[in-house]
Design a protein around this motif. Structure first.
Motif, PDB file in Angstrom:
ATOM      1  N   GLY A  56      -2.930  -0.098  -4.323  1.00 51.33           N
ATOM      2  CA  GLY A  56      -2.430   0.680  -3.185  1.00 51.33           C
ATOM      3  C   GLY A  56      -1.314  -0.008  -2.416  1.00 51.33           C
ATOM      4  O   GLY A  56      -0.781   0.539  -1.450  1.00 51.33           O
ATOM      5  N   ARG A  57      -0.963  -1.225  -2.832  1.00 51.26           N
ATOM      6  CA  ARG A  57      -0.006  -2.019  -2.049  1.00 51.26           C
ATOM      7  C   ARG A  57       1.327  -2.201  -2.774  1.00 51.26           C
ATOM      8  O   ARG A  57       1.378  -2.241  -4.001  1.00 51.26           O
ATOM      9  CB  ARG A  57      -0.607  -3.410  -1.769  1.00 51.26           C
ATOM     10  N   PHE A  58       2.373  -2.374  -1.982  1.00 51.08           N
ATOM     11  CA  PHE A  58       3.682  -2.734  -2.519  1.00 51.08           C
ATOM     12  C   PHE A  58       3.804  -4.262  -2.536  1.00 51.08           C
ATOM     13  O   PHE A  58       3.256  -4.936  -1.657  1.00 51.08           O
ATOM     14  CB  PHE A  58       4.815  -2.169  -1.644  1.00 51.08           C
ATOM     15  N   ALA A  80      15.212  -1.645  -7.458  1.00 52.33           N
ATOM     16  CA  ALA A  80      14.548  -1.446  -8.755  1.00 52.33           C
ATOM     17  C   ALA A  80      13.075  -1.810  -8.672  1.00 52.33           C
ATOM     18  O   ALA A  80      12.707  -2.841  -8.096  1.00 52.33           O
ATOM     19  CB  ALA A  80      15.244  -2.291  -9.813  1.00 52.33           C
ATOM     20  N   SER A  81      12.237  -0.956  -9.234  1.00 53.97           N
ATOM     21  CA  SER A  81      10.795  -1.195  -9.118  1.00 53.97           C
ATOM     22  C   SER A  81      10.055  -0.748 -10.372  1.00 53.97           C
ATOM     23  O   SER A  81      10.570   0.061 -11.146  1.00 53.97           O
ATOM     24  CB  SER A  81      10.246  -0.450  -7.901  1.00 53.97           C
ATOM     25  N   ILE A  82       8.863  -1.314 -10.574  1.00 56.59           N
ATOM     26  CA  ILE A  82       7.963  -0.761 -11.585  1.00 56.59           C
ATOM     27  C   ILE A  82       6.627  -0.463 -10.910  1.00 56.59           C
ATOM     28  O   ILE A  82       6.219  -1.149  -9.975  1.00 56.59           O
ATOM     29  CB  ILE A  82       7.781  -1.685 -12.818  1.00 56.59           C
ATOM     30  N   GLN A  83       5.990   0.602 -11.390  1.00 54.41           N
ATOM     31  CA  GLN A  83       4.742   1.054 -10.778  1.00 54.41           C
ATOM     32  C   GLN A  83       3.560   0.539 -11.597  1.00 54.41           C
ATOM     33  O   GLN A  83       3.682   0.290 -12.787  1.00 54.41           O
ATOM     34  CB  GLN A  83       4.697   2.597 -10.708  1.00 54.41           C
ATOM     35  N   ASN A  84       2.412   0.392 -10.912  1.00 51.87           N
ATOM     36  CA  ASN A  84       1.185  -0.092 -11.555  1.00 51.87           C
ATOM     37  C   ASN A  84       1.468  -1.381 -12.325  1.00 51.87           C
ATOM     38  O   ASN A  84       1.382  -1.435 -13.553  1.00 51.87           O
ATOM     39  CB  ASN A  84       0.604   0.996 -12.479  1.00 51.87           C
ATOM     40  N   SER A 122       3.494  -0.676  -6.423  1.00 50.18           N
ATOM     41  CA  SER A 122       4.924  -0.717  -6.751  1.00 50.18           C
ATOM     42  C   SER A 122       5.433  -2.139  -6.543  1.00 50.18           C
ATOM     43  O   SER A 122       5.310  -2.694  -5.458  1.00 50.18           O
ATOM     44  CB  SER A 122       5.694   0.263  -5.858  1.00 50.18           C
ATOM     45  N   LEU A 123       5.979  -2.700  -7.621  1.00 47.85           N
ATOM     46  CA  LEU A 123       6.616  -4.031  -7.545  1.00 47.85           C
ATOM     47  C   LEU A 123       8.110  -3.766  -7.391  1.00 47.85           C
ATOM     48  O   LEU A 123       8.764  -3.296  -8.331  1.00 47.85           O
ATOM     49  CB  LEU A 123       6.322  -4.817  -8.828  1.00 47.85           C
ATOM     50  N   ALA A 124       8.633  -4.016  -6.193  1.00 49.60           N
ATOM     51  CA  ALA A 124       9.995  -3.545  -5.882  1.00 49.60           C
ATOM     52  C   ALA A 124      10.924  -4.710  -5.544  1.00 49.60           C
ATOM     53  O   ALA A 124      10.487  -5.750  -5.061  1.00 49.60           O
ATOM     54  CB  ALA A 124       9.945  -2.571  -4.713  1.00 49.60           C
ATOM     55  N   GLY A 125      12.220  -4.482  -5.825  1.00 50.75           N
ATOM     56  CA  GLY A 125      13.214  -5.531  -5.546  1.00 50.75           C
ATOM     57  C   GLY A 125      13.447  -6.395  -6.776  1.00 50.75           C
ATOM     58  O   GLY A 125      13.771  -7.571  -6.664  1.00 50.75           O
TER      59      GLY A 125
END
Ligand code: NIG
Ligand code: FE
Length: 417
Positions: A70-72, A32-36, A11-14
């Motif tokens: 597996g990481r943010f 706000a985030s996008i996954q993968n 998850s790429l968040a912020g």
């Protein structure tokens, strides 16, 4: 300035659009985030990001790549309130408080800030610099990617300048943005206890001109609270500082309803910090201002005083910010992950609100919203890669356990200064 590609980010968040300088009220609950996802940093700045299916392989072969499975990935914390230039720890006062003395009683008896000032007087600029550098290293490893540092343990012309010169040297060697705050008005030195106007005059006539001339500070802070500086004294000091181009940041409402918030708003302060005693009148005043309220939950935890009522303040529509207050007296800890944990468990912020308060709203408190505080194209590549985590809530849930695996600064893995 590095080039770096992060791939397979859970998850790429912020993520924020450019131009967004802070988040307020309900907006704070959205991180706000996008996954993968992937994220690309070029020449130290965030160039682009997207979902893995949009990543063009082949063209990226020459760029260093980190697999973030597996990481943010989050923007680095922006710690907008610290006192990391100090000589010695004060654990003996901590033990006195355990045995029943209050923070104010210890200060009144010549301990507290005056104790730190006496010890700082004995220490050379070089030794202070080395000690502060060690603390800076420590907090960067815990995810801080921009920081403010205050003076205020000098309380004489010579020693306030010594502190500010240490901060200036840190600015030169640090891989992160640093803002410097002059806090000569932190306490009245013993020799001025019966001559308060004399100390105020010393600050205005002897300290401020040199600070301005040597460009030693970005902001002026005053400890405007019970037993320290009155609102009238604060007004006088801030008015003088403004003539030297220093904008205000206030320590206020830590020890009582003493008008610190209203004084900050009246003087257009960038931020007003502490706020353990904040009621409806203070909230009303903040709602009609651009002044950012900053809470320091590590201080509430360590001194056993109330937490700032941030749940109520966010619900009233305010933007709020969290910082560490790292200092030897009230908060001997600079871990922003712990600040997030306290904000969630004690102040009832959601993890998303707490992280927004520690990132984009921290950037606003330092007038750095165009450089740091979010995942935004063109901002500095100052980001955190977490350890493998199921969800964002793991950060506050495992309180006291740090989830930062790597701090990336300007697109390079941080290895220490
Ligand atoms: O932000 N409250 C004022 N100043 C510092 C603590 C100073 C000290 O005790 O050394 C603070 O908590
Ligand atoms: Fe402080």
């Amino acid at each position: 300035m590095g080039n770096l590609l992060l791939t397979n980010i859970k998850s790429l968040a912020g993520i924020l659009e450019s131009g967004q300088t802070k988040l307020a009220g309900k907006e704070m609950s959205n991180l706000a985030s996008i996954q993968n996802a992937w994220l690309k940093i070029v020449d130290g700045k965030i160039e682009d990001y997207g979902t893995m299916d949009s990543l063009a392989f082949g063209s990226n072969q020459t760029i260093e790549t980190i697999d973030c499975s597996g990481r943010f990935v989050l923007p680095c914390y922006v710690d907008s309130h610290t006192h990391i230039v100090f000589a010695k720890t004060r654990e003996e006062e901590f033990v006195m408080r355990i045995k029943g003395k209050s923070y104010e009683e210890i200060a009144e008896a010549g301990g507290g800030i005056l104790n730190s000032a006496a010890r700082l007087h004995q220490m050379s600029e070089d030794d202070l610099f080395e000690a502060a550098k060690t603390r800076l290293n420590e907090v960067i490893n815990y995810g801080t990617g921009a920081i403010e540092i205050k003076s205020g343990y000098g309380l004489s012309v010579e020693d306030e300048l010594k502190m500010l010169r240490v901060i200036k040297r840190l600015k030169v060697i640090a891989p992160i943005p640093i803002k410097s705050t002059f806090l000569g008005a932190h306490a009245f030195p013993k020799e001025y206890k019966q001559n308060r106007p004399g100390y105020i005059q010393l600050i205005i006539e002897k300290m401020l001109p040199i600070i301005a001339q040597e460009n030693l500070a970005d902001y002026m802070d005053v400890f405007c609270d019970q037993g320290f500086f009155t609102t009238e004294e604060t007004d006088v000091l801030l008015e003088a500082a403004a003539k030297f181009g220093l904008k205000p940041k206030i320590h206020g409402n830590e020890l009582g309803f003493t008008g610190g918030v209203q004084t900050a708003v009246k003087n257009n302060a960038i931020s007003v910090d502490h706020l353990e005693y904040t009621g409806d009148a203070e909230i009303e005043s903040l709602l009609n201002s651009e002044t950012m309220p900053v809470a320091l939950p590590g201080c509430s935890f360590f001194l056993g005083i109330p937490y700032a009522p941030f749940r109520k303040m966010i619900d009233a529509g305010l933007a709020v910010c969290l910082a560490s207050d790292y200092n030897p007296g009230s908060t001997p800890n600079g871990r922003m992950g712990f600040v997030v944990a306290l904000a969630c468990s004690q102040m009832k912020l959601t993890p998303e609100e707490a992280i927004n308060a520690c990132t984009i709203n921290g950037a606003f408190s330092l007038e750095l919203s165009n450089e740091v505080g979010s995942i935004t194209k063109g901002k500095l590549g100052n980001i955190i890669i977490t350890k493998p985590m199921e969800s964002l809530a793991i950060i506050p849930y495992h309180f006291g356990v740090d989830q930062v695996e790597k701090t990336i600064l300007n697109g390079e893995v941080f290895l220490g200064i």
